[in-house]
Scaffold this motif. Structure first.
Motif, PDB file in Angstrom:
ATOM      1  N   ASP A  60      27.605 -15.475 -58.734  1.00 57.39           N
ATOM      2  CA  ASP A  60      28.028 -14.208 -59.312  1.00 57.39           C
ATOM      3  C   ASP A  60      28.751 -14.477 -60.618  1.00 57.39           C
ATOM      4  OD1 ASP A  60      28.485 -11.541 -59.599  1.00 57.39           O
ATOM      5  OD2 ASP A  60      30.272 -11.517 -58.355  1.00 57.39           O
ATOM      6  N   LEU A  61      27.964 -14.895 -61.609  1.00 55.90           N
ATOM      7  CA  LEU A  61      28.533 -15.292 -62.892  1.00 55.90           C
ATOM      8  C   LEU A  61      27.646 -14.774 -64.006  1.00 55.90           C
ATOM      9  CD1 LEU A  61      29.339 -19.032 -62.249  1.00 55.90           C
ATOM     10  CD2 LEU A  61      31.002 -17.269 -62.763  1.00 55.90           C
ATOM     11  N   ALA A  62      28.224 -14.670 -65.199  1.00 53.86           N
ATOM     12  CA  ALA A  62      27.430 -14.203 -66.326  1.00 53.86           C
ATOM     13  C   ALA A  62      26.341 -15.216 -66.679  1.00 53.86           C
ATOM     14  CB  ALA A  62      28.330 -13.960 -67.529  1.00 53.86           C
ATOM     15  N   GLY A  63      26.655 -16.508 -66.540  1.00 60.43           N
ATOM     16  CA  GLY A  63      25.681 -17.532 -66.915  1.00 60.43           C
ATOM     17  C   GLY A  63      25.572 -17.663 -68.424  1.00 60.43           C
ATOM     18  N   GLY A  64      24.605 -18.465 -68.857  1.00 65.14           N
ATOM     19  CA  GLY A  64      24.396 -18.624 -70.287  1.00 65.14           C
ATOM     20  C   GLY A  64      25.231 -19.726 -70.903  1.00 65.14           C
ATOM     21  N   GLY A  65      25.997 -20.451 -70.084  1.00 62.87           N
ATOM     22  CA  GLY A  65      26.810 -21.535 -70.627  1.00 62.87           C
ATOM     23  C   GLY A  65      26.061 -22.857 -70.593  1.00 62.87           C
ATOM     24  N   SER A  66      26.759 -23.929 -70.896  1.00 60.93           N
ATOM     25  CA  SER A  66      26.088 -25.214 -71.000  1.00 60.93           C
ATOM     26  C   SER A  66      26.905 -26.318 -70.330  1.00 60.93           C
ATOM     27  CB  SER A  66      25.880 -25.565 -72.468  1.00 60.93           C
ATOM     28  OG  SER A  66      25.545 -26.921 -72.571  1.00 60.93           O
ATOM     29  N   LEU A  92      22.716 -16.977 -55.311  1.00 63.17           N
ATOM     30  CA  LEU A  92      22.816 -16.880 -56.759  1.00 63.17           C
ATOM     31  C   LEU A  92      24.279 -16.666 -57.143  1.00 63.17           C
ATOM     32  CD1 LEU A  92      20.720 -16.953 -59.022  1.00 63.17           C
ATOM     33  CD2 LEU A  92      20.795 -14.467 -59.057  1.00 63.17           C
ATOM     34  N   ASP A 120      20.957 -18.001 -74.149  1.00 65.81           N
ATOM     35  CA  ASP A 120      19.653 -17.515 -73.687  1.00 65.81           C
ATOM     36  C   ASP A 120      19.721 -16.008 -73.434  1.00 65.81           C
ATOM     37  OD1 ASP A 120      21.307 -17.567 -71.553  1.00 65.81           O
ATOM     38  OD2 ASP A 120      20.019 -18.774 -70.257  1.00 65.81           O
ATOM     39  N   TYR A 121      20.616 -15.338 -74.132  1.00 66.42           N
ATOM     40  CA  TYR A 121      20.777 -13.882 -74.000  1.00 66.42           C
ATOM     41  C   TYR A 121      21.134 -13.376 -75.391  1.00 66.42           C
ATOM     42  CZ  TYR A 121      25.559 -15.535 -74.044  1.00 66.42           C
ATOM     43  OH  TYR A 121      26.719 -16.171 -74.391  1.00 66.42           O
ATOM     44  N   PRO A 150      36.720 -12.376 -70.140  1.00 64.02           N
ATOM     45  CA  PRO A 150      35.939 -13.600 -70.345  1.00 64.02           C
ATOM     46  C   PRO A 150      34.724 -13.691 -69.430  1.00 64.02           C
ATOM     47  CG  PRO A 150      38.246 -14.126 -70.358  1.00 64.02           C
ATOM     48  CD  PRO A 150      38.148 -12.662 -70.044  1.00 64.02           C
ATOM     49  N   ASN A 162      29.661 -15.196 -72.636  1.00 65.46           N
ATOM     50  CA  ASN A 162      30.366 -16.273 -73.308  1.00 65.46           C
ATOM     51  C   ASN A 162      30.929 -15.874 -74.655  1.00 65.46           C
ATOM     52  OD1 ASN A 162      30.510 -18.246 -71.481  1.00 65.46           O
ATOM     53  ND2 ASN A 162      28.563 -19.186 -72.015  1.00 65.46           N
ATOM     54  N   ARG A 184      25.215  -5.230 -65.720  1.00 62.94           N
ATOM     55  CA  ARG A 184      23.873  -5.689 -66.063  1.00 62.94           C
ATOM     56  C   ARG A 184      22.996  -5.358 -64.863  1.00 62.94           C
ATOM     57  NH1 ARG A 184      23.160 -11.917 -66.061  1.00 62.94           N
ATOM     58  NH2 ARG A 184      24.958 -11.862 -67.434  1.00 62.94           N
ATOM     59  N   ALA A 202      39.200 -17.176 -64.686  1.00 63.66           N
ATOM     60  CA  ALA A 202      38.800 -15.920 -65.326  1.00 63.66           C
ATOM     61  C   ALA A 202      37.301 -15.690 -65.158  1.00 63.66           C
ATOM     62  CB  ALA A 202      39.174 -15.935 -66.804  1.00 63.66           C
ATOM     63  N   HIS A 203      36.625 -16.519 -64.393  1.00 62.02           N
ATOM     64  CA  HIS A 203      35.204 -16.371 -64.078  1.00 62.02           C
ATOM     65  C   HIS A 203      34.320 -16.334 -65.308  1.00 62.02           C
ATOM     66  CE1 HIS A 203      36.653 -15.540 -60.090  1.00 62.02           C
ATOM     67  NE2 HIS A 203      37.401 -14.576 -60.559  1.00 62.02           N
ATOM     68  N   SER A 204      34.715 -17.022 -66.356  1.00 60.27           N
ATOM     69  CA  SER A 204      33.832 -17.114 -67.510  1.00 60.27           C
ATOM     70  C   SER A 204      32.719 -18.122 -67.188  1.00 60.27           C
ATOM     71  CB  SER A 204      34.611 -17.550 -68.747  1.00 60.27           C
ATOM     72  OG  SER A 204      35.217 -18.786 -68.505  1.00 60.27           O
ATOM     73  N   SER A 205      31.781 -18.285 -68.095  1.00 57.66           N
ATOM     74  CA  SER A 205      30.634 -19.167 -67.813  1.00 57.66           C
ATOM     75  C   SER A 205      30.429 -20.196 -68.912  1.00 57.66           C
ATOM     76  CB  SER A 205      29.360 -18.348 -67.680  1.00 57.66           C
ATOM     77  OG  SER A 205      29.518 -17.369 -66.719  1.00 57.66           O
ATOM     78  N   PHE A 206      31.515 -20.702 -69.457  1.00 59.52           N
ATOM     79  CA  PHE A 206      31.365 -21.670 -70.546  1.00 59.52           C
ATOM     80  C   PHE A 206      30.401 -22.792 -70.171  1.00 59.52           C
ATOM     81  CE2 PHE A 206      35.670 -20.215 -71.878  1.00 59.52           C
ATOM     82  CZ  PHE A 206      35.305 -19.795 -73.132  1.00 59.52           C
ATOM     83  N   SER A 228      22.633 -20.091 -66.807  1.00 58.98           N
ATOM     84  CA  SER A 228      22.064 -18.925 -66.146  1.00 58.98           C
ATOM     85  C   SER A 228      21.322 -19.361 -64.889  1.00 58.98           C
ATOM     86  CB  SER A 228      21.068 -18.228 -67.077  1.00 58.98           C
ATOM     87  OG  SER A 228      21.689 -17.897 -68.273  1.00 58.98           O
ATOM     88  N   TYR A 286      24.773  -8.043 -62.326  1.00 57.10           N
ATOM     89  CA  TYR A 286      26.076  -8.634 -62.614  1.00 57.10           C
ATOM     90  C   TYR A 286      26.965  -7.576 -63.238  1.00 57.10           C
ATOM     91  CZ  TYR A 286      29.680 -11.713 -64.338  1.00 57.10           C
ATOM     92  OH  TYR A 286      30.883 -12.316 -64.577  1.00 57.10           O
TER      93      TYR A 286
END
Lengths: 537, 636, 115
Positions: B285-291, B283, A48-49, A464, A468, A122, B266-270, B274, A458
């Motif tokens: 503190d993550l990139a978001g966008g994962g599933s 909220l 979604d980005y 990582p 994603n 961001r 590693a704070h990824s957002s797999f 969002s 952010y």
């Protein structure tokens, strides 16, 4: 006892054990990397980005591909040499293979290093700034942390007055860091009030620590021990009391269910009080003369007058200006902002005009205006080549990335164009590997920028955690790198210690090398897919 | 040469052999052994210990469900220190958090550390090489590494009980984003229970990968002369399919595990979408966008084949025990083999029937519903074949046979209660209720575990040279059978009434609302909540019923009745041709196979069984499919 | 696989040829993706990256991977069993990736329904 078919194939299957095993293993590897590649497809389809397309430098990846392909050829030549019983040739080819593996990992390591030291942020309006952070300085000199590393200008600054530690948990390294910072500023951190607790049942309270005692890990540990022991004791007492209460309740109301009785059953805390030990859930220290402490943004939930660390330590004190300062900005990206704006029906240009960056930083506006001219030129070139459709729209249009992102190459070009910053050919070639050359191009090309904390949505290095794309890139290539290392070690083993095997039965070593080679080819095979997916798509 | 003669003759030879070539120290013999039999026993004992621990966790949970207001009694709580209890119990009562921790670890331990290692690791290791006439596994050292990796993984997982964070608390399925956030307060994420769970999982998957490569290679390449594919005992087929399931289904979960590990350290957002918001932290503190759905897909891609990884070894044991004790061939051996192959194949494409409620899309749901219904066919073929195998047999109710007989109806209940869950629409009602718990516990506990108990009693004489005690076995069997049903049947009832599977207080919180007669659900809960106490008594009784087994298992090792010969059950498969217990290298004669695995009560034979390895009598009529000279036609 | 010395000598030439082909394929992938300068006509589909670039890129990668698998990994003369194992795994991978993509592509929240 001897296990059969180690070097001679079994007749009906035509295979030696190790060959079956390695193919089974590879089948399993197909599923492992298959899982990751499926995840890549899934994440990309569902993103979604704006997915960062082609955002890695291609040249190192390309060279790495060549290196890995070459090593694939040499490993099969090494096997052929063994089959022809040419030991010397085998050694040469195998040595090249292992050297290729090492070269691959070195190049990979450089790529990783650069990413890990590249910052992105961001903003609240979804515009993105990338670049290099400055370092904390005091009187023109770098400030070093407890371990002697420079501190990046991306810290939460708090004028600490009081620090309350949870006595259940506190992170020792952070306590030490605070002590170091305080002593750097010649400030003292002292216990606020006397701690006097009952530590033995039925005995009077004794003094654990006096007000004014300086903060130290030993003191914290001592208080923690007392607290935990009291908790254990008291909870045991309460448990026994509750159990007794239930017993009485059951005896008084035979046949009644728990749920009908539960309202009336409880612990008589007054009766227990004399036998309870003293608990002290938190302990507060006062900073003698309020001093500025620095915290990494990820470790702290900051507030205007009181902030909480991840280990539940509460810092009381005013939060000072804690901007994130870019020493060199090397990219400004409006793609996401545009995407969000278009969803709301706002035109891209308006959204960009109204962005925080454009309003507050002249150089961004200047760069954007230059960029608009460039994109117009590029679009014109496309129109000249491909013409227009019947409805008057161009056949081919620029991509979102070209339109709304000013990458380091754009900014560098602008520097050459408007400021006349020239760099040598060698530096330019180096840039294809290492990314922008800040020293050579300087602040004329890559300007400084300070982002106030409240504008940050952010922030992350290109690790990582940034998004994603980088997450899956690092995961797959990292795992692939581990496979490269593992495979190279096995091949190195055959190179260094294969002589004995070769002398006893050359076919044995040939089988082993073939099996090791199969794994090596598979590693190559993964890279053949990983390279276009991560570098070119 | 008769079976007895064969092994007896060479018994001496074996001792001889051992003296000269194989005389390792104690440590190498019993601890760091590369012998598949020792490793099998190591697996078995470790797995039984883990099963016991998992059982204990369940009892604490059942206490919390049945008596949410009462402190945990001392006879259950003694295992933990006062400090631990002050952290995890509220005035001695089990808290929701602690219940979640025990629930997650109960599932994990039972599935990954208990039953898979017992079925595949222990029986697979001990029996498979013997049944195919191999001297050992193809890669003995790898086999040892496999066991130690498994143990390390298990210990890493369980160690987290005693850490600041406690063990994993996000269910055995470890769904993100819950699992991604859990233990977020721990500063060093490597020491958080949730992270330890993932590290343990990666170790376990590595172990099963090594194991399955070894098994498959062994079965393919190390079969004795004459052991053609259709002469393999069903047990071996089941192990082969299980091996492939482990080999191909586990890696995607490993991928998911690594990605979740990245999310944590590693704070990824797999798996983190969002805009994630939590009450405690605001909220994220993550990139978001994962599933989060991606995790579920990858998890269940393993998860469903895993069911068959659990089940097949149990069926395999039963399929060996039934022919021996009915003295007649396994009915429909070939159809069972093909069924098990189809089962293995289909199990890869049914996974999303665990995910009907995730909003995955109706066309995809339809696909998975169809394949799920399809997969019931091979399972039913297998279970029917086992049932028909009993028909007309002269059944000996030996200890293993008791368990095997109980396996069939119990697994039947488990399987049939699963059918409604295959359907989308029914899933809407039953998803995440106690019905699901009842269904899969019927499959796993009275089903699979009974099958494995059968296996323990069946091969015990081969492993130790002594029988288990029949009386103690009855004392174990009958109460277990009754208690299992007391424990699990009410779950089906509660589930259909709508009881959610994760209530730590058994639905107690809904009773307040029940007073208001308009609250239908509250009233339903009140009607069924007392079943909790029935089930919990079932659980305590079941625990007591395991005591005779433990006594039997330990005592019989030294004091059991000695076996009369190497083939005490008069069985036909190869493991009974070895000395008792088999020495290093297993066989004492040159193994060759002349016929299929289940030649019982052949009319043309004097005895009621004809072992696979018995050299055909030249004068006797050679029946079809029985090659006189195994070596000439077949392999080597 | 080639066992005699002559055959191995012969196959070494094949290996070198494959090496060349792999290098060419790699350069080609980059060129198709970047389409620099006068090679603009290599840009398939729309301007910049789009599904056609992905398809062409994957086709080239697939060809390269097949070359490695068939020639270097000797799949051109391998036993049947190996084919079963390896292609079986690739089949199940296809199931995983395909069904995942399908699941992503068919959300239950059909937008037509909410329109």
């Amino acid at each position: 006892m001897e296990i059969p078919y180690i070097f001679t194939p079994r007749k009906d299957t035509g295979l030696v054990n190790s060959k079956i095993a390695i193919w089974l293993f590879l089948a399993s590897e197909v599923m492992l990397f298959g899982g990751f590649f499926s995840a890549y497809v899934y994440l990309r389809l569902g993103a979604d980005y704006p997915w960062p397309e082609r955002s890695l430098p291609v040249l190192p990846g390309l060279i790495n591909t060549f290196v890995l392909i070459a090593s694939s050829v040499t490993v099969v030549f090494a096997w052929a040499a063994l089959k022809m019983r040419k030991w010397r040739q085998f050694q040469v080819y195998m040595a090249i293979t292992v050297a290729c593996a090492a070269l691959f990992m070195v190049l990979k390591g450089i790529e990783y290093y650069l990413k890990f030291h590249h910052q992105a942020v961001r903003l609240h309006d979804y515009s993105i700034v990338e670049g290099h952070l400055g370092y904390e300085k005091e009187d023109g000199k770098l400030v070093l942390d407890r371990k002697g590393h420079p501190i990046e200008e991306n810290m939460i600054r708090i004028k600490a007055e009081k620090i309350s530690f949870s006595t259940k948990r506190y992170h020792a390294a952070w306590v030490e860091e605070m002590l170091a910072e305080a002593s750097h500023h010649q400030a003292e951190i002292n216990l606020e009030a006397d701690i006097t607790l009952v530590v033995e049942e039925g005995k009077p309270a004794i003094e654990i620590a006096k007000a004014g005692a300086p903060l130290s890990l030993e003191l914290l540990n001592k208080i923690k021990d007392v607290h935990i022991a009291a908790l254990a004791h008291n909870s045991q007492l309460r448990t026994v009391a509750l159990r007794e209460a239930w017993k009485t309740a059951h005896e008084a109301n035979p046949g009644k269910k728990d749920r009908e009785l539960s309202e009336g059953v409880g612990i008589d805390m007054e009766a227990l009080k004399p036998s309870m030990l003293g608990e002290i859930p938190s302990v507060t220290f006062v900073v003698a003369s309020p001093v500025e402490l620095l915290f990494k943004p990820r470790d702290i939930k900051e507030g205007p007058s009181s902030s909480t660390l991840r280990d539940d330590t509460v810092i009381t004190g005013k939060m000072e200006d804690s901007p994130m300062v870019f020493h060199y900005v090397d990219a400004i990206d409006f793609q996401w902002l545009v995407m969000k704006a278009e969803k709301k029906g706002i035109a891209a240009e308006t959204a960009i005009e109204n962005s925080w960056l454009m309003k507050n930083h002249d150089f961004v506006r200047e760069a954007w205006e230059w960029h608009l001219k460039q994109t117009a030129k590029k679009q014109k070139a496309l129109n000249d080549r491909y013409g227009f459709k019947k409805d008057g729209t161009p056949v081919r249009v620029l991509t979102e990335k070209e339109l709304y992102r000013m990458g380091w190459k754009d900014l560098a070009e602008k520097g050459v164009d408007t400021k006349g910053v020239k760099i040598s050919g060698f530096d330019k070639l180096k840039e294809e590997f290492m990314g922008p050359n800040y020293d050579a191009r300087g602040n004329e090309t890559f300007e400084e920028l300070s982002v106030p904390r409240d504008q940050i949505r952010y922030a992350s290095k290109f690790t990582p955690s940034w998004n994603n794309y980088y997450a899956i890139y690092f995961t797959i290539t990292g795992l692939h790198g581990l496979h490269v290392i593992g495979g190279a070690l096995v091949l190195l083993y055959y190179l260094l210690f294969g002589r004995k095997m070769y002398l006893s039965n050359p076919e044995w070593l040939a089988n082993r090398v073939e099996v090791g080679g199969l794994f090596w080819h598979f590693v190559d095979l993964i890279w053949i897919f990983a390279f276009p997916i991560f570098y070119l798509m | 040469m008769s079976a007895k003669a064969a092994s007896h003759d060479s018994h001496d030879h074996h001792d001889d052999h051992a003296d000269h070539h194989h005389n390792p120290g104690w440590l190498a013999k019993y601890v760091f052994s590369t012998d598949h039999k020792t490793i099998g026993i190591q697996y078995g004992i470790t797995a039984l210990l883990f099963l016991a621990f998992g059982f204990y966790l369940m009892m604490v949970m059942r206490w919390s469900i049945a008596y949410p207001h009462q402190p945990l009694p001392d006879w259950m709580g003694w295992i933990f220190s006062d400090t631990w209890k002050s952290r995890w119990l509220q005035d001695g009562k089990v808290t929701g958090e602690t219940y979640n921790m025990f629930g997650a670890m109960h599932g994990t331990i039972m599935v990954f550390l208990g039953i898979v290692p017992l079925g595949f690791g222990a029986f697979g290791n001990y029996v498979t090489p013997l049944q195919i006439g191999a001297v050992d596994m193809a890669f003995p050292k790898l086999n040892m590494v496999s066991y130690w990796t498994y143990l390390a993984g298990g210990l890493v997982m369980c160690a987290s009980f005693f850490m600041e964070s406690g063990a994993a608390k996000s269910g055995w399925t470890n769904y993100s984003p819950l699992a991604g956030f859990a233990d977020g307060q721990i500063v060093n994420q490597w020491l958080a229970g949730q992270t330890q769970w993932l590290i343990g999982l990666v170790l376990l998957i590595t172990s099963s990968l090594l194991g399955s490569v070894n098994f498959i290679t062994t079965i393919i390449n190390l079969r004795a002369r004459g052991m053609t594919w259709m002469r393999l005992p069903f047990f071996v087929w089941a192990m082969l399919v299980t091996g492939f399931l482990l080999l191909l289904a586990f890696p995607p979960l490993e991928a998911a595990g690594i990605m979740q590990l990245m999310d944590r350290v590693a704070h990824s957002s797999f798996f983190m979408p969002s805009g994630l918001f939590t009450k405690a932290d605001g909220l994220a503190d993550l990139a978001g966008g994962g599933s989060p759905l991606l995790f579920q897909h990858l998890f269940w891609f393993l998860g469903h084949p895993e069911v068959y990884v659990l089940l097949l070894p149990a069926i395999a044991c039963v399929a060996e025990i039934i022919p021996v004790n009915t003295r007649k061939p396994l009915w429909g051996y070939k159809s069972m083999v093909y069924s098990v192959l189809i089962l293995g194949f289909l199990s890869f494409i049914v996974w999303a029937h665990h995910m009907y409620m995730t909003g995955m899309g109706s066309s995809v749901s339809t696909f998975f519903q169809t394949t799920t219904v399809l997969i019931s066919i091979p399972s039913v073929v297998i279970i029917t074949a086992l049932l028909i195998s009993l028909w007309g047999g002269s059944i000996r109710f030996t200890p293993p046979m008791l368990w095997a007989c109980a396996f069939i109806p119990m697994f039947g209940i488990g399987g049939l209660t699963g059918l409604p869950l295959a359907f989308n629409l029914v899933g809407l009602h039953l998803h995440d209720t106690y019905y699901v718990i009842g269904h899969f516990h019927y499959v796993v506990a009275p089903g699979i575990l009974f099958g494995l108990f059968a296996g323990v009693h069946h091969w015990y004489p081969k492993i130790t040279g002594r029988y288990t005690n029949s009386f103690l076995n009855h004392l174990h069997f009958w109460p277990s059978l009754v208690c299992m049903n007391v424990l699990f049947f009410p779950m089906l009832v509660q589930g259909m009434a709508g009881f959610h599977r994760r209530w730590y207080n058994g639905g107690d919180a809904y009773l307040e609302k029940a007073a208001d007669s308009a609250n239908v659900f509250g009233n339903i809960v009140r009607e069924h909540i007392d079943l909790n106490i029935v089930m919990s008594y079932g659980a305590w009784a079941l625990a007591v019923a395991q005591i005779p087994f433990i006594i039997n298992f330990l005592l019989a090792w030294k004091m059991g009745r000695k076996v009369e010969n190497d083939n005490p059950w008069d069985a036909t498969t190869l493991e009974w041709a070895t000395p008792t217990p088999p020495g290093h290298g297993n066989f004492t004669f040159d193994v060759a196979i002349y016929r299929g695995p289940y030649e019982y009560s052949r009319p043309d034979c004097d005895k009621d069984y004809l072992p696979q390895w018995q050299v055909p009598d030249k004068n006797a009529r050679v029946s079809e499919g029985e090659s006189e000279v195994a070596a000439s036609k077949d392999t080597h | 696989m080639a066992d005699s010395i002559e055959e191995i000598q012969k196959s070494k030439k094949t290996y070198l040829a494959v090496f060349g082909a792999l290098l060419v394929g790699t350069v080609l992938t980059v060129l198709v993706a970047e389409a620099p300068g006068w090679l603009y006509w290599l840009d398939v589909g729309e301007h910049g990256f789009d599904k056609w670039d992905a398809i062409v890129g994957m086709l080239i990668a697939g060809t390269k991977a097949s070359l490695v698998a068939v020639i270097f990994m000797h799949l051109n003369h391998e036993k049947k069993l190996i084919y079963w194992v390896f292609f079986g795994a690739i089949f199940f991978f296809a199931c995983l990736a395909g069904l995942l993509a399908l699941a992503k592509g068919s959300p239950i929240f059909d937008y037509l329904f909410y329109k």
